[in-house]
Design an enzyme around this catalytic site. Structure first.
Site, PDB file in Angstrom:
ATOM      1  N   ILE A   1       0.876  -1.057   0.075  1.00  0.00           N
ATOM      2  CA  ILE A   1      -0.010  -0.012   0.044  1.00  0.00           C
ATOM      3  C   ILE A   1       0.830   1.243   0.002  1.00  0.00           C
ATOM      4  O   ILE A   1       1.456   1.386   1.070  1.00  0.00           O
ATOM      5  CB  ILE A   1      -1.015  -0.055   1.427  1.00  0.00           C
ATOM      6  CG1 ILE A   1      -1.608  -1.281   1.342  1.00  0.00           C
ATOM      7  CG2 ILE A   1      -1.668   1.092   1.067  1.00  0.00           C
ATOM      8  CD1 ILE A   1      -2.701  -1.575   0.239  1.00  0.00           C
ATOM      9  N   TYR A   2       0.978   1.996  -1.131  1.00  0.00           N
ATOM     10  CA  TYR A   2       1.694   3.223  -1.251  1.00  0.00           C
ATOM     11  C   TYR A   2       0.798   4.258  -1.659  1.00  0.00           C
ATOM     12  O   TYR A   2      -0.276   4.025  -2.408  1.00  0.00           O
ATOM     13  CB  TYR A   2       2.996   3.196  -2.325  1.00  0.00           C
ATOM     14  CG  TYR A   2       3.506   1.755  -1.971  1.00  0.00           C
ATOM     15  CD1 TYR A   2       4.223   1.312  -1.120  1.00  0.00           C
ATOM     16  CD2 TYR A   2       3.614   0.784  -3.155  1.00  0.00           C
ATOM     17  CE1 TYR A   2       5.150   0.094  -0.819  1.00  0.00           C
ATOM     18  CE2 TYR A   2       4.194  -0.541  -3.051  1.00  0.00           C
ATOM     19  CZ  TYR A   2       4.920  -0.752  -1.893  1.00  0.00           C
ATOM     20  OH  TYR A   2       5.664  -2.033  -1.721  1.00  0.00           O
ATOM     21  N   ARG A   3       1.191   5.555  -1.192  1.00  0.00           N
ATOM     22  CA  ARG A   3       0.435   6.690  -1.714  1.00  0.00           C
ATOM     23  C   ARG A   3       0.693   7.194  -3.202  1.00  0.00           C
ATOM     24  O   ARG A   3       1.982   6.813  -3.612  1.00  0.00           O
ATOM     25  CB  ARG A   3       0.843   7.743  -1.022  1.00  0.00           C
ATOM     26  CG  ARG A   3      -0.140   9.154  -1.344  1.00  0.00           C
ATOM     27  CD  ARG A   3       0.263  10.231  -0.186  1.00  0.00           C
ATOM     28  NE  ARG A   3       1.692  10.693  -0.167  1.00  0.00           N
ATOM     29  CZ  ARG A   3       2.202  10.985   0.839  1.00  0.00           C
ATOM     30  NH1 ARG A   3       1.668  10.852   2.070  1.00  0.00           N
ATOM     31  NH2 ARG A   3       3.401  11.494   0.813  1.00  0.00           N
TER      32      ARG A   3
ATOM     33  N   ARG B   1       4.953   6.659  -4.167  1.00  0.00           N
ATOM     34  CA  ARG B   1       5.895   6.906  -3.021  1.00  0.00           C
ATOM     35  C   ARG B   1       6.015   5.586  -2.481  1.00  0.00           C
ATOM     36  O   ARG B   1       5.186   5.114  -1.527  1.00  0.00           O
ATOM     37  CB  ARG B   1       5.325   7.837  -2.104  1.00  0.00           C
ATOM     38  CG  ARG B   1       6.156   8.668  -0.998  1.00  0.00           C
ATOM     39  CD  ARG B   1       5.597   9.301   0.018  1.00  0.00           C
ATOM     40  NE  ARG B   1       4.826   8.662   0.942  1.00  0.00           N
ATOM     41  CZ  ARG B   1       5.367   8.064   2.216  1.00  0.00           C
ATOM     42  NH1 ARG B   1       6.442   8.220   2.581  1.00  0.00           N
ATOM     43  NH2 ARG B   1       4.414   7.308   2.915  1.00  0.00           N
TER      44      ARG B   1
ATOM     45  N   LEU C   1       9.022   3.719   0.384  1.00  0.00           N
ATOM     46  CA  LEU C   1      10.330   3.679   0.896  1.00  0.00           C
ATOM     47  C   LEU C   1      11.083   2.660   0.524  1.00  0.00           C
ATOM     48  O   LEU C   1      10.788   1.548   0.000  1.00  0.00           O
ATOM     49  CB  LEU C   1       9.969   3.449   2.310  1.00  0.00           C
ATOM     50  CG  LEU C   1       9.283   4.559   2.956  1.00  0.00           C
ATOM     51  CD1 LEU C   1       8.999   4.394   4.625  1.00  0.00           C
ATOM     52  CD2 LEU C   1       9.719   6.019   2.908  1.00  0.00           C
TER      53      LEU C   1
ATOM     54  N   ARG D   1      10.709  -1.100   1.213  1.00  0.00           N
ATOM     55  CA  ARG D   1       9.624  -1.403   0.836  1.00  0.00           C
ATOM     56  C   ARG D   1       9.655  -2.770  -0.506  1.00  0.00           C
ATOM     57  O   ARG D   1      10.419  -2.426  -1.177  1.00  0.00           O
ATOM     58  CB  ARG D   1       8.334  -0.820   0.690  1.00  0.00           C
ATOM     59  CG  ARG D   1       8.333  -0.115   2.103  1.00  0.00           C
ATOM     60  CD  ARG D   1       7.694  -0.765   2.947  1.00  0.00           C
ATOM     61  NE  ARG D   1       6.437  -1.409   2.903  1.00  0.00           N
ATOM     62  CZ  ARG D   1       5.154  -0.825   3.210  1.00  0.00           C
ATOM     63  NH1 ARG D   1       5.000   0.447   3.490  1.00  0.00           N
ATOM     64  NH2 ARG D   1       4.142  -1.661   2.795  1.00  0.00           N
ATOM     65  N   GLY D   2       8.651  -3.771  -0.441  1.00  0.00           N
ATOM     66  CA  GLY D   2       8.948  -4.681  -1.398  1.00  0.00           C
ATOM     67  C   GLY D   2       8.796  -4.140  -2.922  1.00  0.00           C
ATOM     68  O   GLY D   2       9.549  -4.603  -3.765  1.00  0.00           O
TER      69      GLY D   2
ATOM     70  N   ASP E   1       0.495  13.494   6.579  1.00  0.00           N
ATOM     71  CA  ASP E   1       1.043  11.920   6.665  1.00  0.00           C
ATOM     72  C   ASP E   1       0.606  11.565   7.940  1.00  0.00           C
ATOM     73  O   ASP E   1       0.105  12.196   8.846  1.00  0.00           O
ATOM     74  CB  ASP E   1       2.418  11.827   6.498  1.00  0.00           C
ATOM     75  CG  ASP E   1       2.854  10.715   5.568  1.00  0.00           C
ATOM     76  OD1 ASP E   1       2.293   9.631   6.028  1.00  0.00           O
ATOM     77  OD2 ASP E   1       3.830  10.723   4.844  1.00  0.00           O
TER      78      ASP E   1
END
Length: 499
Positions: free
Chosen positions: A176-178, A190, A192, A195-196, A288
């Site tokens: 789950i990303y923005r 977006r 990090l 993250r996968g 955020d």
């Protein structure tokens, strides 16, 4: 009961009074955030806005705004049942060969659950009932995408499940990303670096000669897949497999039209597209989960080439902000998954708690069965390196097992009476820090603090240690027996000292 799709779950929520349909016209620009925020703070229902201003597609918000709806979504009666799945994850992380027949029999439940991990392929999936693949027809702004906060730079997709696959990795990753909306067919993703999805993209970027990295985004999947995609799990395990464990049945998927990626077959809306090798743009600012607007940063741009959806689709959304918000409620529930994984490495840990006020992972409270001098410091360093997400944990507080990690009154009492700042605080400098943490002196690099709030043993202190005050058990029992006869106006139950 488990659910094959979001619509079945919505029907159950409505039947149980856990969902409110709102026909009154409401604007996705800021208004829905304010309504959802007030509702969540009062532990109110999920919200289905049937008449969002300027759009014909309804918006679902606040779906997992209470622990009880999370329990309902994955078919469990108590959130502590997630520890059983955590034990299975710990087993999968470090499987052990049975030592004998009895040990083999004890592991059979694990093997049965593992049967739910493979995906189930579905043809003619409902998520592809309607297909848009002509460039002139692609317009993601037809969806009622929310602008959550006044200082947000644009509208953003918040509950989309992003599906990726690395160059050599056979498993497909869900996260789950923005997604900041740039235009009718372009968004910024977006993610990090740890993250996968970001790891998949980096591997592809390094090893592939292709110019386009395939991406799919699923909106409105079934509750188990939504929750499975939101939880950081070992990168070797696909979230599809994890969702199968949560649901107790295989995850139904279907192949994308434009790539070899698989998407949840019963999703409401699917976006398919790609990232050009060097197509990046500045993302943000957005409000955020920290309660602040994040700084701007460059991230990959995804071009949408196909949109597929069910008949009469539902757009699933949320907002992020200072806790409590929906991600922090999910984080509280999913905390239970990590405990068995951590306990497998550190059996002396009794409880592990990430308070929602700590913005998901920035502060951890650990209680232990202390066994030797310096034990708390071993746990502090161990937790920082135990799982990937904990490398961003700024504060780790370790207490004895007589302290309730989930009760701030207990924790603060332990800090105030069992800790000396000079002796019991560890400061680690120049360590990895979430780049969203603007309090660090350098983006992505900052310090951490470990706090030993355990009782000190001889060798850790030269002074005689205090003995906690405790009433006799016989007196407690006597007063409990006569309490009702005293007729003392008191809302609280008779206090019982800890043994």
């Amino acid at each position: 009961m488990t659910y094959k799709d979001l619509r079945n779950f919505i029907k159950t929520l409505e039947y149980q009074g856990e969902l409110k349909k709102i026909d009154f016209p409401v604007d996705p620009n800021l208004e829905i955030t304010e309504i959802a925020h007030r509702t969540l703070k009062s532990q109110g229902p999920a919200l289905l806005f049937t008449n969002p201003i300027g759009h014909s597609i309804p918006i679902l918000c606040n779906l997992f705004g209470t622990i009880s709806r999370i329990e309902l979504g994955i078919g469990i009666k108590n959130i502590l049942s997630l520890r059983d799945i955590g034990k299975l994850l710990a087993f999968l992380k470090e499987p052990q060969i049975p030592t004998g027949f009895r040990d083999f029999l004890s592991k059979i439940p694990n093997f049965r659950q593992i049967l739910n991990m493979p995906i189930k392929h579905v043809s003619n999936a409902v998520c592809q009932e309607n297909i848009w693949n002509n460039a002139q027809d692609i317009d993601i702004t037809q969806m009622p995408i929310m602008k959550s906060w006044p200082g947000d730079i644009s509208i953003a997709i918040t509950w989309g499940i992003t599906i990726t696959q690395g160059f050599t990795n056979k498993r497909q990753n869900l996260g789950i990303y923005r997604h900041q909306v740039l235009s009718k067919n372009k968004i910024i993703i977006r993610w990090l670096a740890h993250r996968g999805g970001a790891l998949d993209f980096q591997e592809w970027y390094t090893h592939s000669s292709e110019k386009k990295f395939p991406i799919a985004i699923a909106l409105g999947a079934d509750p188990a897949t939504l929750i499975g995609a939101a939880i950081p799990i070992p990168n070797t395990l696909s979230e599809y497999a994890f969702s199968g464990l949560l649901r107790g049945s295989k995850t139904a998927v279907t192949k994308c039209i434009s790539s070899n990626l698989y998407v949840p077959a019963y999703s409401e809306i699917i976006l398919e597209g790609y990232i050009n090798r060097d197509d990046i743009a500045v993302e943000g600012p957005f409000g955020d989960h920290t309660g602040y607007y994040n700084s701007t940063e460059k991230f990959p741009v995804c071009t949408i080439t196909h949109i597929t959806h069910r008949n009469n689709p539902i757009y699933h959304s949320t907002y992020t902000g200072r806790p409590p918000d929906e991600p922090s409620i999910l984080g509280m529930a999913m905390n239970e998954l990590f405990i068995p994984i951590i306990q497998k490495q550190f059996p002396e840990i009794i409880d592990f708690y990430l308070p929602p006020e700590g913005c998901s992972y920035r502060l951890a409270i650990v209680t232990i069965k202390k066994q030797f001098l310096g034990h708390a410091k071993k746990i502090i360093f161990g937790v920082w390196s135990c799982l990937n997400q904990f490398m961003y944990t700024k504060f780790i507080l370790v207490c004895d097992d007589d302290i309730n990690a989930r009760d701030w009154k207990d924790v603060i009492w332990a800090i105030s009476t069992r800790m000396d700042p000079a002796r019991d605080i560890i400061i680690a400098e120049n360590t990895p820090i979430d780049y969203l943490d603007f309090s660090s002196p350098i983006s992505g690099l900052g310090s951490k603090m470990g706090i030993d709030a355990t009782n000190k043993w001889p060798g850790e202190t030269q002074r005689t240690w205090g003995k906690p005050i405790q009433m006799n058990n016989s007196i407690q029992s006597r007063i409990n027996d006569i309490w009702d006869q005293l007729h003392i106006p008191c809302n609280e139950k008779p206090f019982k000292h800890k043994n």
